[in-house]
Design a protein around this motif. Structure first.
Motif, PDB file in Angstrom:
ATOM      1  N   HIS A 125      50.695  56.812  36.011  1.00 58.92           N
ATOM      2  CA  HIS A 125      50.179  55.201  36.313  1.00 58.92           C
ATOM      3  C   HIS A 125      48.860  54.974  35.599  1.00 58.92           C
ATOM      4  O   HIS A 125      48.453  56.090  34.780  1.00 58.92           O
ATOM      5  N   PRO A 126      48.305  53.815  35.141  1.00 56.97           N
ATOM      6  CA  PRO A 126      47.357  53.647  34.483  1.00 56.97           C
ATOM      7  C   PRO A 126      46.018  54.271  34.897  1.00 56.97           C
ATOM      8  O   PRO A 126      45.161  54.502  33.896  1.00 56.97           O
ATOM      9  N   CYS A 186      39.809  50.438  37.606  1.00 57.32           N
ATOM     10  CA  CYS A 186      40.091  49.400  38.468  1.00 57.32           C
ATOM     11  C   CYS A 186      40.780  48.406  37.768  1.00 57.32           C
ATOM     12  O   CYS A 186      40.613  47.153  38.388  1.00 57.32           O
ATOM     13  N   GLY A 187      41.463  48.442  36.624  1.00 51.93           N
ATOM     14  CA  GLY A 187      42.216  47.435  35.968  1.00 51.93           C
ATOM     15  C   GLY A 187      43.439  46.980  36.381  1.00 51.93           C
ATOM     16  O   GLY A 187      43.838  46.182  35.841  1.00 51.93           O
ATOM     17  N   CYS A 188      43.818  47.457  37.548  1.00 48.64           N
ATOM     18  CA  CYS A 188      45.008  47.060  38.046  1.00 48.64           C
ATOM     19  C   CYS A 188      45.266  47.354  39.436  1.00 48.64           C
ATOM     20  O   CYS A 188      44.735  48.351  39.998  1.00 48.64           O
ATOM     21  N   ALA A 189      46.370  46.836  40.198  1.00 45.40           N
ATOM     22  CA  ALA A 189      46.333  47.092  41.542  1.00 45.40           C
ATOM     23  C   ALA A 189      47.280  48.423  41.695  1.00 45.40           C
ATOM     24  O   ALA A 189      47.113  49.032  42.756  1.00 45.40           O
ATOM     25  N   PHE A 190      48.100  48.937  40.894  1.00 37.70           N
ATOM     26  CA  PHE A 190      48.637  50.062  40.989  1.00 37.70           C
ATOM     27  C   PHE A 190      48.168  51.098  40.124  1.00 37.70           C
ATOM     28  O   PHE A 190      48.591  51.741  39.242  1.00 37.70           O
ATOM     29  N   ASN A 191      46.991  51.702  40.790  1.00 37.96           N
ATOM     30  CA  ASN A 191      45.984  52.725  40.065  1.00 37.96           C
ATOM     31  C   ASN A 191      46.136  54.005  40.821  1.00 37.96           C
ATOM     32  O   ASN A 191      45.215  54.942  40.455  1.00 37.96           O
ATOM     33  N   LYS A 229      49.580  54.153  46.187  1.00 35.49           N
ATOM     34  CA  LYS A 229      49.692  52.556  46.173  1.00 35.49           C
ATOM     35  C   LYS A 229      50.988  52.274  45.823  1.00 35.49           C
ATOM     36  O   LYS A 229      51.776  51.460  46.109  1.00 35.49           O
ATOM     37  N   GLU A 267      53.889  50.358  48.072  1.00 32.90           N
ATOM     38  CA  GLU A 267      54.468  49.198  47.769  1.00 32.90           C
ATOM     39  C   GLU A 267      55.813  49.300  47.506  1.00 32.90           C
ATOM     40  O   GLU A 267      56.680  48.505  47.911  1.00 32.90           O
TER      41      GLU A 267
END
Length: 141
Positions: free
Chosen positions: A14-15, A120-125, A129, A133
């Motif tokens: 992920h990111p 902290c650039g996206c919700a799925f970090n 998470k 989801e």
């Protein structure tokens, strides 16, 4: 040649992982990534993705120069073989920097330890998470 070593499980890429590795790469000329073996992941749930697949994904990232699986018995063996100037930790890796430095010095490893901050650039970090989801969206309880 300034070598940097980053380590991790890298279960569901992920990111946040990409941020950690890109920031680690900025600290040197060459980034080595040690991917945790399934059997050695004891501080959290076992990875979903098999270790060979996680290794292949990490090796395919542009910022990674070398990727390898960790040692089955001794987590310091790959680090000693690589002989880096810097070892990076992710913001949520459960290591004490001071203890890690002490353990490395006992093994003759002189690398500095740098903790990379959170992404902290996206919700799925985080893998957690993403899994939560996915379960929510698919109706799992």
């Amino acid at each position: 040649m300034r070598r940097v070593v980053a380590t991790g499980t890298f279960d569901i890429l992920h990111p946040g992982h990409l941020f950690y590795l890109e920031e680690s790469r900025k600290l040197g000329d060459e980034l080595w990534v040690v991917v945790a073996r399934e059997r050695n992941v004891v501080h959290k749930p076992r990875p979903i993705i098999p270790e060979e697949q996680r290794l292949k994904m990490i090796a395919g990232l542009r910022c990674v120069d070398h990727a390898m699986l960790g040692d089955r018995e001794d987590m310091f063996r790959p680090i000693a073989e690589i002989d880096p100037e810097v070892v990076t930790l992710g913001f949520n890796q459960k290591f004490s920097e001071e203890r890690l430095v002490s353990q490395m010095r006992e093994r003759g490893i002189r690398a500095d330890v740098v903790r990379i901050g959170p992404f902290c650039g996206c919700a799925f970090n985080s893998s957690t998470k993403i899994i939560e989801e996915a379960l929510k969206r698919r109706g799992a309880k």
